[in-house]
Design an enzyme around this catalytic site. Structure first.
Site, short mmCIF file in Angstrom:
data_model
loop_
_atom_site.label_atom_id
_atom_site.label_comp_id
_atom_site.label_asym_id
_atom_site.label_seq_id
_atom_site.Cartn_x
_atom_site.Cartn_y
_atom_site.Cartn_z
N LYS A 14 0.82 -1.22 0.00
CA LYS A 14 0.00 0.00 0.00
C LYS A 14 0.86 1.27 0.00
O LYS A 14 0.61 2.19 -0.77
CB LYS A 14 -0.92 0.04 1.24
CG LYS A 14 -1.90 -1.12 1.33
CD LYS A 14 -2.86 -0.94 2.50
CE LYS A 14 -2.21 -0.98 3.87
NZ LYS A 14 -1.71 -2.31 4.27
N ARG A 89 -9.64 1.14 8.85
CA ARG A 89 -9.36 -0.26 9.19
C ARG A 89 -10.50 -0.88 9.98
O ARG A 89 -10.43 -2.06 10.32
CB ARG A 89 -8.08 -0.35 10.03
CG ARG A 89 -6.81 -0.64 9.23
CD ARG A 89 -5.62 -0.48 10.17
NE ARG A 89 -4.51 -1.33 9.84
CZ ARG A 89 -3.39 -0.91 9.25
NH1 ARG A 89 -3.26 0.33 8.87
NH2 ARG A 89 -2.40 -1.75 9.03
N ARG A 128 11.39 -7.13 4.63
CA ARG A 128 11.37 -5.68 4.86
C ARG A 128 11.96 -5.31 6.22
O ARG A 128 12.54 -4.24 6.39
CB ARG A 128 9.90 -5.22 4.77
CG ARG A 128 9.65 -3.78 5.12
CD ARG A 128 8.22 -3.35 4.83
NE ARG A 128 7.30 -3.61 5.93
CZ ARG A 128 6.01 -3.32 5.91
NH1 ARG A 128 5.46 -2.79 4.84
NH2 ARG A 128 5.23 -3.58 6.94
N ARG A 134 11.38 -1.81 11.94
CA ARG A 134 10.11 -1.85 12.67
C ARG A 134 10.03 -3.12 13.50
O ARG A 134 10.13 -4.22 12.97
CB ARG A 134 8.94 -1.80 11.68
CG ARG A 134 8.66 -0.42 11.16
CD ARG A 134 7.59 -0.43 10.10
NE ARG A 134 6.34 -1.10 10.48
CZ ARG A 134 5.26 -1.14 9.71
NH1 ARG A 134 5.28 -0.53 8.53
NH2 ARG A 134 4.19 -1.77 10.11
N ARG A 146 -1.14 -9.55 12.95
CA ARG A 146 -1.59 -8.41 12.13
C ARG A 146 -2.47 -8.90 10.99
O ARG A 146 -3.46 -8.28 10.64
CB ARG A 146 -0.37 -7.63 11.60
CG ARG A 146 0.26 -6.76 12.67
CD ARG A 146 1.69 -6.38 12.36
NE ARG A 146 1.86 -5.61 11.15
CZ ARG A 146 3.02 -5.43 10.54
NH1 ARG A 146 4.12 -5.96 11.04
NH2 ARG A 146 3.10 -4.72 9.45
P1 ADP Z 1 1.05 -2.37 7.77
O1 ADP Z 1 0.02 -2.03 6.71
O2 ADP Z 1 2.29 -2.98 7.23
O3 ADP Z 1 0.46 -3.14 8.93
P2 ADP Z 1 0.92 0.31 8.87
O4 ADP Z 1 2.04 1.25 8.90
O5 ADP Z 1 -0.27 0.66 8.03
O6 ADP Z 1 1.57 -1.04 8.41
O7 ADP Z 1 0.37 0.04 10.36
C1 ADP Z 1 1.21 -0.34 11.41
C2 ADP Z 1 0.40 -0.44 12.71
O8 ADP Z 1 -0.14 0.87 13.03
C3 ADP Z 1 -0.84 -1.33 12.67
O9 ADP Z 1 -0.51 -2.69 12.92
C4 ADP Z 1 -1.69 -0.71 13.79
O10 ADP Z 1 -1.23 -1.09 15.07
C5 ADP Z 1 -1.41 0.77 13.64
N1 ADP Z 1 -2.41 1.41 12.75
C6 ADP Z 1 -2.15 1.98 11.53
N2 ADP Z 1 -3.28 2.46 10.98
C7 ADP Z 1 -4.28 2.20 11.86
C8 ADP Z 1 -5.69 2.41 11.88
N3 ADP Z 1 -6.31 3.00 10.84
N4 ADP Z 1 -6.41 2.01 12.95
C9 ADP Z 1 -5.81 1.43 13.99
N5 ADP Z 1 -4.50 1.15 14.05
C10 ADP Z 1 -3.72 1.53 13.01
#
Ligand code: ADP
Length: 192
Positions: A14, A89, A128, A134, A146
């Site tokens: 994404k 989400r 990654r 991370r 996740r």
């Molecule tokens: P990825 O898509 O690889 O999981 P992100 O950077 O989008 O990575 O998200 C990392 C973490 O940040 C998620 O696992 C969650 O804990 C938190 N997070 C990100 N966006 C949201 C959201 N919209 N609602 C709740 N938690 C979020």
């Protein structure tokens, strides 16, 4: 004016595709994951709260996430459009996004999902983790959690947009450029 959601499981590409779309369509790219990571780097109260959830691969509570997103959107009222990456989400997040856009007299034009199977996700994220630094990328059980959270809480959002005729799915495997081409084709087919 176009507002897009780039959707899919963690590690589906994404962020990579959102950056390319941001440049091509002159959009403001909002990644809630990136916003949380910068709050954590600053050591803010919001960052401390978010990291409790992120480190376990759980979702940050809706009120925290929605409040942060609202602030970011209101700082970009002049935007020609947004690309939302990692948001919404959950159902309440999708509804909050609708009302925020409504306030700006706008709406979501399309959600595009990058479809990638679980085993490929786990491999990609572990790879990654060598560069991303991370903590949530380097442990297979957190990655699988996740993915599980994605399937139970986030994937149903697809149906929410599908019911409005706005959801599209493309295969998220193959080269970055080929996937980007498919995304652009999808967007031009809906662009009014
Ligand atoms: P990825 O898509 O690889 O999981 P992100 O950077 O989008 O990575 O998200 C990392 C973490 O940040 C998620 O696992 C969650 O804990 C938190 N997070 C990100 N966006 C949201 C959201 N919209 N609602 C709740 N938690 C979020």
């Amino acid at each position: 004016m176009i507002n897009l959601i780039i959707f899919g499981p963690p590690g589906s590409g994404k962020g990579t595709q959102a950056e390319k779309l941001e440049r091509k369509f002159n959009l403001v790219h909002i990644s809630t994951g990136d916003l949380f990571r910068s709050e954590i780097a600053e050591g803010s109260e919001l960052g401390v709260r978010a990291s409790e959830y992120m480190s376990k691969g759980e979702l940050v509570p809706d009120e925290v996430t929605i409040g942060m997103l609202r602030k970011k959107m209101m700082a970009h009222k002049e935007a020609e459009g947004f690309i939302f990456d990692g948001f919404p989400r959950t159902h309440p997040q999708a509804e909050a996004l609708d009302s925020l856009l409504d306030m700006l007299d706008q709406q979501i034009d399309a959600l595009v999902m990058l479809d990638v199977p679980e085993d490929e996700i786990v491999n990609r994220i572990l790879l990654r983790s060598k560069d991303s630094g991370r903590a949530d990328d380097s442990d297979e059980s957190i990655i699988r959690n996740r993915f599980q959270v994605y399937q139970t809480q986030t994937e149903p959002i697809y149906a929410y947009y599908d019911a409005k005729g706005k959801a599209h799915k493309i295969q998220g495997t193959g080269s970055i450029d080929d996937i980007f081409q498919k995304l652009c084709d999808t967007i031009s087919s809906i662009h009014v």
